[in-house]
Design a protein around this motif. Structure first.
Motif, mmCIF file in Angstrom:
data_model
loop_
_atom_site.group_PDB
_atom_site.id
_atom_site.type_symbol
_atom_site.label_atom_id
_atom_site.label_comp_id
_atom_site.label_asym_id
_atom_site.label_seq_id
_atom_site.Cartn_x
_atom_site.Cartn_y
_atom_site.Cartn_z
ATOM 1 N N PRO A 1 21.442 47.354 40.704
ATOM 2 C CA PRO A 1 22.161 46.242 41.331
ATOM 3 C C PRO A 1 23.484 45.949 40.638
ATOM 4 C CG PRO A 1 20.305 45.432 40.043
ATOM 5 C CD PRO A 1 20.188 46.921 40.062
ATOM 6 N N VAL A 2 24.448 45.575 41.425
ATOM 7 C CA VAL A 2 25.787 45.242 40.934
ATOM 8 C C VAL A 2 26.141 43.854 41.446
ATOM 9 C CG1 VAL A 2 28.221 45.880 40.974
ATOM 10 C CG2 VAL A 2 26.468 47.665 40.933
ATOM 11 N N ALA A 3 26.646 42.986 40.570
ATOM 12 C CA ALA A 3 27.065 41.648 40.992
ATOM 13 C C ALA A 3 28.143 41.773 42.057
ATOM 14 C CB ALA A 3 27.572 40.854 39.799
ATOM 15 N N ALA A 4 27.947 41.080 43.185
ATOM 16 C CA ALA A 4 28.850 41.250 44.320
ATOM 17 C C ALA A 4 29.187 39.899 44.936
ATOM 18 C CB ALA A 4 28.216 42.168 45.379
ATOM 19 N N GLY A 5 30.180 39.890 45.773
ATOM 20 C CA GLY A 5 30.616 38.699 46.507
ATOM 21 C C GLY A 5 31.405 39.122 47.726
ATOM 22 N N TRP A 6 31.779 38.130 48.525
ATOM 23 C CA TRP A 6 32.478 38.412 49.779
ATOM 24 C C TRP A 6 33.984 38.493 49.570
ATOM 25 C CZ3 TRP A 6 29.534 40.056 53.527
ATOM 26 C CH2 TRP A 6 28.239 39.561 53.720
ATOM 27 N N LYS A 7 34.640 39.327 50.343
ATOM 28 C CA LYS A 7 36.092 39.355 50.541
ATOM 29 C C LYS A 7 36.880 39.654 49.274
ATOM 30 C CE LYS A 7 35.862 36.122 54.423
ATOM 31 N NZ LYS A 7 36.355 34.867 55.015
ATOM 32 N N ARG A 8 36.307 40.375 48.333
ATOM 33 C CA ARG A 8 37.056 40.801 47.148
ATOM 34 C C ARG A 8 36.570 42.181 46.735
ATOM 35 N NH1 ARG A 8 33.737 40.000 42.670
ATOM 36 N NH2 ARG A 8 31.972 38.570 42.993
#
Length: 357
Positions: A80-87
């Motif tokens: 797993p990789v820390a992720a977020g939206w629109k970046r």
């Protein structure tokens, strides 16, 4: 004797030992954000010449703003990789082939927009990828080279347009129903000077024949509260007690238009029928039309009017027909009410006869 101590020889190097490799980073505007540990292949650290990376940008459609409340899940080679939206999410990797998985945690179903992709990364290369979440929960997401399309967009737009049209129609129908004109017209009085047939007295027996000595059909008094009713296309109108309502009805006679008027409780009802008498409208034609209307042999009041009444138990019933306008029209009336309130339907029948004469 002096005994010398021997130590292993360690060569001295002017090159400092390699520093620990940096953490991986993602770019958000002008700021740097650490996203994951430096990748560890089978053994040793990755040399500068073998650096490679995968940059993934995760997006959701403006039609699915609710997805912004959920953090997407990104995994590289099962990690797993820390992720977020629109970046852009930049993940350093060793050169070679890698497997990416993306999904969005949700309510129902628990995972939506699943997408998997195998990508080969060359030494010194940063592979730019884009993931777009679907607009329909049960569809898969789109993952690949940018730009990607939002899966399900066309179906979502069609569904939204259909829903808006249905809502518009419902509101329009409500407005039309609220502003529809009623069939009632302002109160008016009968025209004086008309010739009104003299009806037989009201019978108190259960038979259809009339007996003498009883009162004639009563009329509305000036103090009575009434409502005026006129149906579209009809050559006359009439009055009912205040608070009565009229609705469309069907009768088993040819070419007739009919309505039923009743009080709020429905115990007192008056049905009224109108149909034209086709030329030459002679005596045989009117006799046939009269026979079609009555449930039993009526009493002839005059050449244009017939009358029948009965009382069985606590129910009173009245039947009437009248030809007028040349004769051009036949109006038929049938009324029923509890015996104690029969005057309500008798008054309506009397008013119809007066206005149609």
């Amino acid at each position: 004797m002096y005994e010398q101590q021997w130590q292993p020889y360690t060569p001295v190097s002017s090159t400092p030992p390699p520093s620990p490799p940096p953490a991986s980073w993602s770019f958000e505007g002008a700021a740097l954000q650490q996203t994951s540990e430096w990748p560890r292949p089978g053994s040793g650290w990755v040399s500068h010449q073998e650096h490679a990376a995968i940059a993934v940008t995760l997006r959701y459609s403006p039609l699915t703003l609710l997805l912004g409340l959920f953090t997407p899940v990104l995994a590289v080679d099962g990690q797993p990789v820390a992720a977020g939206w629109k970046r852009p999410i930049v993940v350093p990797v060793v050169p070679g082939r890698h497997h990416l998985h993306v999904h969005v945690p949700y309510l129902i179903p628990r995972r939506i927009g699943k997408a998997d992709l195998d990508v080969a990364v060359l030494p010194g290369q940063t592979a730019a990828l884009e993931y777009r979440a679907p607009t329909i929960a049960w569809m898969r997401g789109a993952l690949g080279g940018p730009p990607q399309k939002y899966p399900g967009t066309v179906a979502t737009i069609v569904l939204l347009v259909f829903t808006m049209l249905m809502a518009f129609c419902a509101v329009g129908n409500a407005i039309v129903a609220a502003s529809a004109e009623t069939r009632s017209v302002p109160a008016w009085a009968p025209t004086p000077g008309r010739t009104i047939p003299s009806l037989p007295p009201v019978s108190s027996s259960s038979s259809s024949s009339s007996s003498s000595g009883g009162p004639a059909l009563p009329s509305f008094a000036a103090a009575d509260e009434t409502s005026a009713v006129r149906f579209e296309g009809w050559p006359f109108g009439f009055r009912t007690p205040a608070g009565w309502d009229c609705v469309d009805a069907k009768v088993e006679v040819d070419d007739a238009e009919a309505f039923i008027c009743s009080g709020s409780g429905g115990d007192e009802r008056v049905g009224v029928m109108l149909r034209s008498c086709a030329p030459p409208c002679d005596e045989a034609s009117t006799a046939r039309m009269t026979k079609d209307w009555f449930t039993a042999v009526p009493e002839r009041v005059d050449d244009s009017t017939h009358f029948l009444e009965s009382e069985e138990g606590d129910r009173y019933q009245l039947e009437l027909d009248h030809f007028f306008g040349g004769p051009k029209w036949q109006v038929g009336v049938v009324g029923t009410a509890p015996a104690e309130s029969r005057d309500a339907v008798r008054k309506v029948a009397d008013d119809i006869l007066r206005q149609a004469s």
